[in-house]
Design a protein around this motif. Structure first.
Motif, PDB file in Angstrom:
ATOM      1  N   LEU A 212      -3.468   2.786  -2.244  1.00  0.00           N
ATOM      2  CA  LEU A 212      -3.254   2.320  -3.559  1.00  0.00           C
ATOM      3  C   LEU A 212      -1.959   1.429  -3.430  1.00  0.00           C
ATOM      4  O   LEU A 212      -1.079   1.689  -2.886  1.00  0.00           O
ATOM      5  CB  LEU A 212      -3.020   3.452  -4.652  1.00  0.00           C
ATOM      6  CG  LEU A 212      -3.879   4.654  -4.668  1.00  0.00           C
ATOM      7  CD1 LEU A 212      -3.504   5.972  -5.474  1.00  0.00           C
ATOM      8  CD2 LEU A 212      -5.469   4.319  -4.987  1.00  0.00           C
TER       9      LEU A 212
ATOM     10  N   ILE B  40      -3.796  -2.906  -8.568  1.00  0.00           N
ATOM     11  CA  ILE B  40      -4.527  -2.032  -9.589  1.00  0.00           C
ATOM     12  C   ILE B  40      -4.120  -2.983 -11.106  1.00  0.00           C
ATOM     13  O   ILE B  40      -4.982  -2.791 -11.986  1.00  0.00           O
ATOM     14  CB  ILE B  40      -3.802  -0.940  -9.702  1.00  0.00           C
ATOM     15  CG1 ILE B  40      -4.292  -0.360  -8.430  1.00  0.00           C
ATOM     16  CG2 ILE B  40      -4.243   0.072 -10.851  1.00  0.00           C
ATOM     17  CD1 ILE B  40      -3.925   1.499  -8.310  1.00  0.00           C
TER      18      ILE B  40
ATOM     19  N   GLN C 144       0.790  -1.366   0.057  1.00  0.00           N
ATOM     20  CA  GLN C 144      -0.093   0.039  -0.020  1.00  0.00           C
ATOM     21  C   GLN C 144       0.939   1.219  -0.051  1.00  0.00           C
ATOM     22  O   GLN C 144       1.955   1.465   0.760  1.00  0.00           O
ATOM     23  CB  GLN C 144      -0.879   0.015   1.298  1.00  0.00           C
ATOM     24  CG  GLN C 144      -1.871  -1.291   1.260  1.00  0.00           C
ATOM     25  CD  GLN C 144      -2.723  -1.260   0.054  1.00  0.00           C
ATOM     26  OE1 GLN C 144      -2.915  -2.241  -0.503  1.00  0.00           O
ATOM     27  NE2 GLN C 144      -3.646  -0.292  -0.095  1.00  0.00           N
TER      28      GLN C 144
ATOM     29  N   SER D  92      -9.158   3.339  -8.732  1.00  0.00           N
ATOM     30  CA  SER D  92      -8.258   3.640  -7.513  1.00  0.00           C
ATOM     31  C   SER D  92      -9.013   4.914  -7.107  1.00  0.00           C
ATOM     32  O   SER D  92      -8.714   5.080  -5.898  1.00  0.00           O
ATOM     33  CB  SER D  92      -7.141   4.323  -8.558  1.00  0.00           C
ATOM     34  OG  SER D  92      -6.565   3.181  -9.131  1.00  0.00           O
TER      35      SER D  92
END
Length: 413
Positions: free
Chosen positions: A168, A173, A161, A313
Motif C-alpha cells: 500500500l 491511494i 510502499q 487497496s
C-alpha cells in the motif's frame, strides 16, 4: 546585423505593459460612478517608473518605489471610496509597477503576466456572473474539497510502499481518490456546458483514458442521484470501455509488440462491440425528449471515490501477496486479480515478462485477456453498487457482450 540593447528592449516591454493594462482601465473609467484619475497615461508611467527604478537604484530603489505606489493608491482610495468602494484599479496600478520592474530582468514573464492581468480585467462581467449566478454553493464546497485534497493533504502523505507485503502506498491511494473526484467533476462540467445528453457520453469517453472503472463508478453515482440521467450516464460508462481498450493496446505495443499481435483480434472484437453498444446508448440518450435537469448540485461523490480506493487497496494487497508467495506463477495470478482494479499495469507487467523470456507470448496474451475480463467484472459489480438496478441493467449487457467478443476473438484468431 542590427542589434538592440537588452535594456532598451526591456524598457519597450515595460512600456507595452503599461499601455496594455492602461488601455483597459481607460475604457472602464467612464463606466464607474466616479471616474478614476488613473487611465492609460497613469498606468504607462507607473510601469516605466518600476522599470527605471530598477535600472537606477536596483532592488532597494524598486522597493521604495513600490512603497510609494502603495501610499499613493491608498490615499486615492481613501479619497474616493465613498463614491466607488472598488479596489480593482488601485490594485492593478500596483501590479503594473511590479511588472514594470520585472520586465527589466524577466521581460517574457512580465509580458505574459500582463496579458493574463488584462484578460482578468476585461472578463469582469462574465466572471462576476459565473461566480454569482452560475456556480452553486455545493460546487464551491466541492472545489474547496478537491483543492484541499490535492494541494494540502496529498503533499503530506508518504509516497512509499508500506503495510503488509509493502503493498500500500498512501500517496498513490489518495491519487486514486482525487482521480475519481476529477472524473466526476469532468462529467459535471461537461453536463453544464453541453447538456446531459451530449456531455456525459463525451465525458465518459474522455475519462476512460484515465480509468474506466472510476468512470463507471462516477457515472453510476450520477445516475443514482439523478435517475433522469440514467441513459446518458450509461452511455458515458459504456464508451469509457472503448478508451480503455485503445489505451491497453497502445501500452502493450510499447512494452512488447509480439504480445499485441497475439491479442490484436480479441481487442479489436472487444473494442468494436463496446463502441457499437456505447454509440447505441448515446443515440438513445440524445433521442430523449426530457428537459435538461438543473445540474447546480454536487460535482462529484466523495463516497464513490473512497469506496473505489478501498476496493483498489484490497486488490493490491492480494496481488502482492500472491507475487511474494508464488514468484512468476504468482505474478500471473496477481495480474488476473489486479485486473479487478486496472488492467493496464497487469498487462504491462505480463508483457514485460515476455520480453525477458520468462513466459511465452501465448501465456502472456491469455493472462492479459483474463485480467481484462476481471476488470470488466469489477465494472459490472461497481455499476450495481454505485448506480443501482436501472443503471446496471443498461451497462451489464454491453459489458458481457464485450467480454464474449474478446474471448470469441481469442478462439478465432
Amino acid at each position: 546585423m542590427l542589434t538592440f540593447d537588452p535594456v532598451i528592449l526591456s524598457l519597450a516591454v515595460a512600456l507595452g505593459i503599461g499601455l496594455l493594462i492602461g488601455t483597459e482601465r481607460e475604457r472602464r473609467k467612464g463606466e464607474r460612478p466616479a471616474p478614476s484619475s488613473a487611465g492609460i497615461r497613469t498606468f504607462t508611467l507607473a510601469s516605466l517608473t518600476g522599470a527605471l527604478s530598477t535600472i537606477i537604484g536596483g532592488e532597494l530603489l524598486f522597493a521604495i518605489t513600490i512603497g510609494g505606489a502603495f501610499a499613493l493608491t491608498a490615499f486615492a482610495y481613501w479619497r474616493g471610496f465613498r463614491d466607488d468602494p472598488g479596489l480593482t484599479t488601485e490594485v492593478a496600478l500596483i501590479v503594473t509597477v511590479l511588472l514594470g520592474g520585472l520586465a527589466m530582468t524577466r521581460p517574457g514573464l512580465a509580458a505574459g503576466v500582463a496579458v493574463a492581468v488584462t484578460i482578468v480585467l476585461i472578463a469582469r462581467t462574465p466572471l462576476h456572473r459565473f461566480v454569482r449566478s452560475v456556480l452553486s454553493e455545493d460546487e464551491i464546497k466541492d472545489a474547496l474539497m478537491f483543492g484541499a485534497a490535492t494541494l494540502i493533504v496529498l503533499p503530506l502523505l508518504p509516497n512509499e510502499q508500506m503495510g503488509p507485503f509493502d503493498a500500500l502506498n498512501p500517496h498513490a491511494i489518495l491519487v486514486i481518490v482525487i482521480l475519481v473526484m476529477a472524473i466526476g467533476a469532468l462529467g459535471h462540467i461537461a453536463v453544464r456546458l453541453l447538456g446531459a445528453h451530449f456531455g456525459l457520453p463525451i465525458a465518459g469517453l474522455a475519462s476512460g483514458f484515465i480509468s474506466s472503472i472510476a468512470t463507471t463508478g462516477a457515472m453510476g453515482a450520477r445516475a443514482a442521484k439523478m435517475p433522469e440521467l440514467v441513459w446518458p450516464a450509461a452511455a458515458g460508462a459504456a464508451l469509457s470501455s472503448v478508451a480503455t481498450i485503445l489505451e491497453l493496446a497502445l501500452l502493450i505495443a510499447v512494452t512488447n509488440l509480439a504480445t499485441l499481435q497475439a491479442l490484436f483480434v480479441p481487442l479489436a472484437c472487444a473494442g468494436a462491440t463496446a463502441a457499437a453498444y456505447g454509440i447505441a446508448l448515446a443515440i438513445r440518450a440524445i433521442q430523449e425528449n426530457q428537459a435538461e435537469p438543473d445540474e447546480r448540485g454536487r460535482a462529484f461523490s466523495l463516497w464513490t471515490a473512497l469506496i473505489f480506493a478501498a476496493m483498489l487497496s484490497g486488490i493490491l494487497l492480494a496481488s502482492r501477496a500472491l507475487n511474494t508467495w508464488f514468484g512468476v506463477t504468482g505474478v500471473i495470478a496477481a495480474a488476473a486479480i489486479a485486473g479487478f482494479a486496472n488492467a493496464d499495469p497487469a498487462a504491462i507487467s505480463v508483457a514485460a515478462l515476455v520480453g525477458s523470456g520468462q513466459i511465452s507470448t501465448a501465456d502472456a496474451a491469455l493472462t492479459i485477456l483474463i485480467a481484462f475480463s476481471t476488470n470488466t467484472i469489477a465494472k459490472l459489480i461497481l455499476s450495481i453498487v454505485s448506480g443501482g438496478t436501472a443503471f446496471a441493467l443498461r451497462i451489464i449487457p454491453g459489458l458481457i457482450l464485450m467480454v464474449l467478443a474478446a474471448w470469441a476473438g481469442w478462439w478465432l484468431r
